[in-house]
Motif scaffolding. Structure first.
Motif, mmCIF file in Angstrom:
data_model
loop_
_atom_site.group_PDB
_atom_site.id
_atom_site.type_symbol
_atom_site.label_atom_id
_atom_site.label_comp_id
_atom_site.label_asym_id
_atom_site.label_seq_id
_atom_site.Cartn_x
_atom_site.Cartn_y
_atom_site.Cartn_z
ATOM 1 N N PRO A 28 -35.741 -32.777 -3.655
ATOM 2 C CA PRO A 28 -34.552 -32.481 -2.851
ATOM 3 C C PRO A 28 -33.420 -32.015 -3.772
ATOM 4 C CG PRO A 28 -35.456 -34.625 -2.276
ATOM 5 C CD PRO A 28 -36.137 -34.188 -3.537
ATOM 6 N N LYS A 30 -29.536 -31.151 -4.370
ATOM 7 C CA LYS A 30 -28.210 -31.442 -3.845
ATOM 8 C C LYS A 30 -27.424 -30.166 -3.577
ATOM 9 C CE LYS A 30 -24.229 -34.455 -4.658
ATOM 10 N NZ LYS A 30 -23.611 -35.439 -5.587
ATOM 11 N N GLN A 34 -30.132 -30.413 0.681
ATOM 12 C CA GLN A 34 -31.415 -30.791 1.267
ATOM 13 C C GLN A 34 -31.517 -32.290 1.551
ATOM 14 O OE1 GLN A 34 -34.089 -29.143 -1.695
ATOM 15 N NE2 GLN A 34 -34.567 -27.397 -0.394
ATOM 16 N N HIS A 35 -31.773 -32.600 2.812
ATOM 17 C CA HIS A 35 -32.109 -33.955 3.255
ATOM 18 C C HIS A 35 -33.321 -33.761 4.153
ATOM 19 C CE1 HIS A 35 -28.505 -35.983 1.744
ATOM 20 N NE2 HIS A 35 -27.863 -34.879 2.073
ATOM 21 N N GLU A 191 -29.489 -42.422 9.440
ATOM 22 C CA GLU A 191 -29.726 -41.934 8.090
ATOM 23 C C GLU A 191 -31.159 -42.145 7.619
ATOM 24 O OE1 GLU A 191 -25.603 -44.000 8.169
ATOM 25 O OE2 GLU A 191 -27.554 -44.120 9.199
ATOM 26 N N PHE A 194 -34.293 -39.490 7.074
ATOM 27 C CA PHE A 194 -34.222 -38.417 6.090
ATOM 28 C C PHE A 194 -34.533 -38.933 4.690
ATOM 29 C CE2 PHE A 194 -31.083 -37.434 9.391
ATOM 30 C CZ PHE A 194 -31.417 -36.137 9.737
ATOM 31 N N TYR A 195 -34.989 -38.010 3.847
ATOM 32 C CA TYR A 195 -35.075 -38.286 2.414
ATOM 33 C C TYR A 195 -34.446 -37.123 1.654
ATOM 34 C CZ TYR A 195 -36.413 -38.692 -2.340
ATOM 35 O OH TYR A 195 -36.335 -38.748 -3.708
ATOM 36 N N PRO A 196 -33.476 -37.392 0.783
ATOM 37 C CA PRO A 196 -32.807 -38.685 0.629
ATOM 38 C C PRO A 196 -31.899 -38.947 1.825
ATOM 39 C CG PRO A 196 -31.710 -37.018 -0.698
ATOM 40 C CD PRO A 196 -32.930 -36.360 -0.131
ATOM 41 N N PRO A 198 -28.807 -39.249 4.027
ATOM 42 C CA PRO A 198 -27.414 -38.802 3.884
ATOM 43 C C PRO A 198 -26.477 -39.986 4.083
ATOM 44 C CG PRO A 198 -28.241 -38.221 6.044
ATOM 45 C CD PRO A 198 -29.410 -38.808 5.288
#
Length: 279
Positions: A28, A30, A34-35, A191, A194-196, A198
């Protein structure tokens, strides 16, 4: 000793290495916002929110392909995914061989949509939060072709899109979107899907093209007036729109003693018509 364990969640490979969780083969990023969505049930709920389950569909940001996989199952869709991340592209090619010829490696914001589909299409995706508003503006630019959009937004942005006049969060996104689409906030998402994860909650919004083919006023002027009015939202319209000259007779109207957040789409159209008459 290096600890490595693997398992599958929602058809996606995961790995823990040296205490850090990563989706196999795709990091992912930043800077791309990307999440990755990892909950298959949520992905199916998003795909199922399309009111037009057939025809042309563009997915923005395929990522690890959890939504892509579901959309590819629908053989009635003429489906294209747009992904900017080369690492994701390579993963999708190996994990989803059925996506061959259906993925464009590029920046959705820079693509000419007419070169992808010359006929009307829908837009769908788990949108990167750092460019979600830009994606919405891209849809608005292509409103003559985009009949529907279903997308994941930061909850705060989603609420602004569907906000009504008089609300403190009613603003530029609200007016410009509602001029051409009927927006609905379908459901919120935590939250943990999602990975990571948010640091904010998310929400899925559906936009359906309304019956407004063209505004009565100059549409470029409409966009300019709305943005200028809300950029100084604490001021009355009489002061916020000082750069324009709708004419003294119009400036005396009650409408100009209000702030932008009190006006509906048609009120902004009427202001633009006033300005056009004085030019």
């Amino acid at each position: 000793m290096r600890l490595i364990s693997e398992w599958r969640i929602a058809n996606s490979e995961w790995r823990i290495a040296n205490g850090e969780w990563r989706m196999a083969n795709v990091r992912p990023k930043k800077y791309l916002g990307q999440h990755f969505l990892v909950d298959g049930n949520i992905a199916r709920k998003i795909a199922g929110s399309l009111l037009a389950p057939t025809g042309n569909v563009i997915e923005v940001g395929a990522g690890k392909g959890i939504l892509t996989r579901i959309l590819l199952e629908n053989k009635d869709l003429h489906f294209i995914a747009v992904e900017i991340d080369s690492e994701s592209i390579e993963y999708l090619k190996s994990a989803l061989p059925e996506s061959e010829g259906k993925i464009i490696h590029g920046d959705f914001l820079k693509l000419d949509m007419k070169e992808i589909f010359s006929l009307p299409f829908s837009v769908i995706g788990n949108f990167p939060y750092n460019i979600s508003s830009q994606i919405l503006f891209k849809v608005l630019e292509n409103r003559d072709l985009v009949t529907e959009m279903v997308g994941m937004f930061q909850k705060e942005v989603a609420e602004r899109i569907v906000a009504k006049p008089g609300s403190k969060i009613y603003g530029i996104l609200s007016v410009l979107t509602q001029a051409f689409y009927t927006p609905e906030l379908l459901f919120t998402v935590g939250e943990q899907v999602f990975y990571p994860p948010p640091q904010v909650k998310s929400a899925v919004v559906r936009l359906t093209r309304n019956m407004t083919g063209r505004l009565e006023c100059d549409e470029k002027l409409f966009f300019t007036v709305v943005k200028k009015a809300f950029n100084q939202r604490r001021k009355t319209l009489r002061n916020a729109l000082k750069g324009f000259d709708p004419g003294k007779r119009f400036l005396a109207a009650d409408m100009f003693s209000l702030r932008a957040e009190r006006l509906e789409v048609n009120d902004f159209v009427q202001i633009c018509l006033m300005i056009e008459k004085t030019e």
